[in-house]
Write a protein that holds these residues in place. Sequence first.
Motif, mmCIF file in Angstrom:
data_model
loop_
_atom_site.group_PDB
_atom_site.id
_atom_site.type_symbol
_atom_site.label_atom_id
_atom_site.label_comp_id
_atom_site.label_asym_id
_atom_site.label_seq_id
_atom_site.Cartn_x
_atom_site.Cartn_y
_atom_site.Cartn_z
ATOM 1 N N SER A 76 -57.322 28.296 -34.972
ATOM 2 C CA SER A 76 -57.798 28.432 -36.350
ATOM 3 C C SER A 76 -57.316 29.743 -36.967
ATOM 4 O O SER A 76 -56.975 29.796 -38.148
ATOM 5 N N ARG A 142 -63.413 25.426 -37.860
ATOM 6 C CA ARG A 142 -62.815 24.209 -38.424
ATOM 7 C C ARG A 142 -62.974 24.114 -39.931
ATOM 8 O O ARG A 142 -62.129 23.503 -40.610
ATOM 9 N N ARG A 149 -63.592 32.809 -40.378
ATOM 10 C CA ARG A 149 -63.100 32.515 -39.033
ATOM 11 C C ARG A 149 -62.904 33.791 -38.224
ATOM 12 O O ARG A 149 -63.227 33.842 -37.035
#
Length: 317
Positions: A76, A142, A149
């Motif tokens: 990610s 996600r 993130r």
Amino acid sequence: MTDAYKAINWNQIEDAIDKATWEKLTEQFWLDTRIPLSNDLDDWRQMNSQEHYLVGHIFGGLTLLDTVQSQDGMSSLKQNIRTQQEEAVLNNIEFMESVHAKSYSSIFETLNTPKEIDEIFEWTNTNPLLQFKAQRITDIYRNGNEFQRKIASVFLETFLFYSGFYTPLYYLGHNKLVNVAEIIKLILRDESVHGTYIGYKFQLAFNELAEDEQTQLQAWMYDLLYELYSNEEKYTHEMYDAIGWSESVLTFLRYNANKALMNLGQDPMFPDTADDVNPVVMNGISTSTSNHDFFSQVGNGYRLGQVEAMNDSDYDI
């Protein structure tokens, strides 16, 4: 016609921290198979069933978090790289997170029976408090934005692992399970670099935001940390109440939550400092590990240097 593919050129560095981190991580390379875990069997046999349960299940939880980091975390973060070298560093981190996850299985294989191992993984994969933190972090990986993130990754690396790290560091301080602790200290050394590097990349992007965007993100960050700490508090009581360590573990957690915020360039949330942490555990972090020659069987050209002492400067880039 698509744009030409760009070869990575390590002789033209946009960010010196990328190269420095790559060199640090490659210098630190290690494998669990080179540590003599079986030397801890005498200690293990002298520990009671309550201690066996704690060690096994704590390591099950750590395996889950390393699995999240290796399977979802780094992929990610690679969506928002600033340099090609950054992606290479994240590839290294991704691999080492897999090494970390595997190393716990080496510990299980040495200390536990197959039936016990099956029970540990069944518990790990169904425990609501463990699953909450794994699912909460994975959801951010996600569905969150670039900043969220990176925050989630640093909170995982520098905070959530530490409810598990407390146990082997405590036993190390009492001269028990020293080879198991050797693996944990190697993991700690890696996680220190991972957390500071990702925190540094966060700060670069954060400093480019407008002031109102920074304020909104900071509010989200502290809300997330409080949410994770509330769950971690319940998890700590579930794991440590029976052995009487809960309050000491929570102090350790709060101290490391502040370290995570520091990696992100933010102010601490809790009043706890290193002076409040159990000195036996702090000594376990700061003391160098044994200098195992991991690669003596494959040639003198591949000797791993001594693990360095960890201190506050490890959180500085």
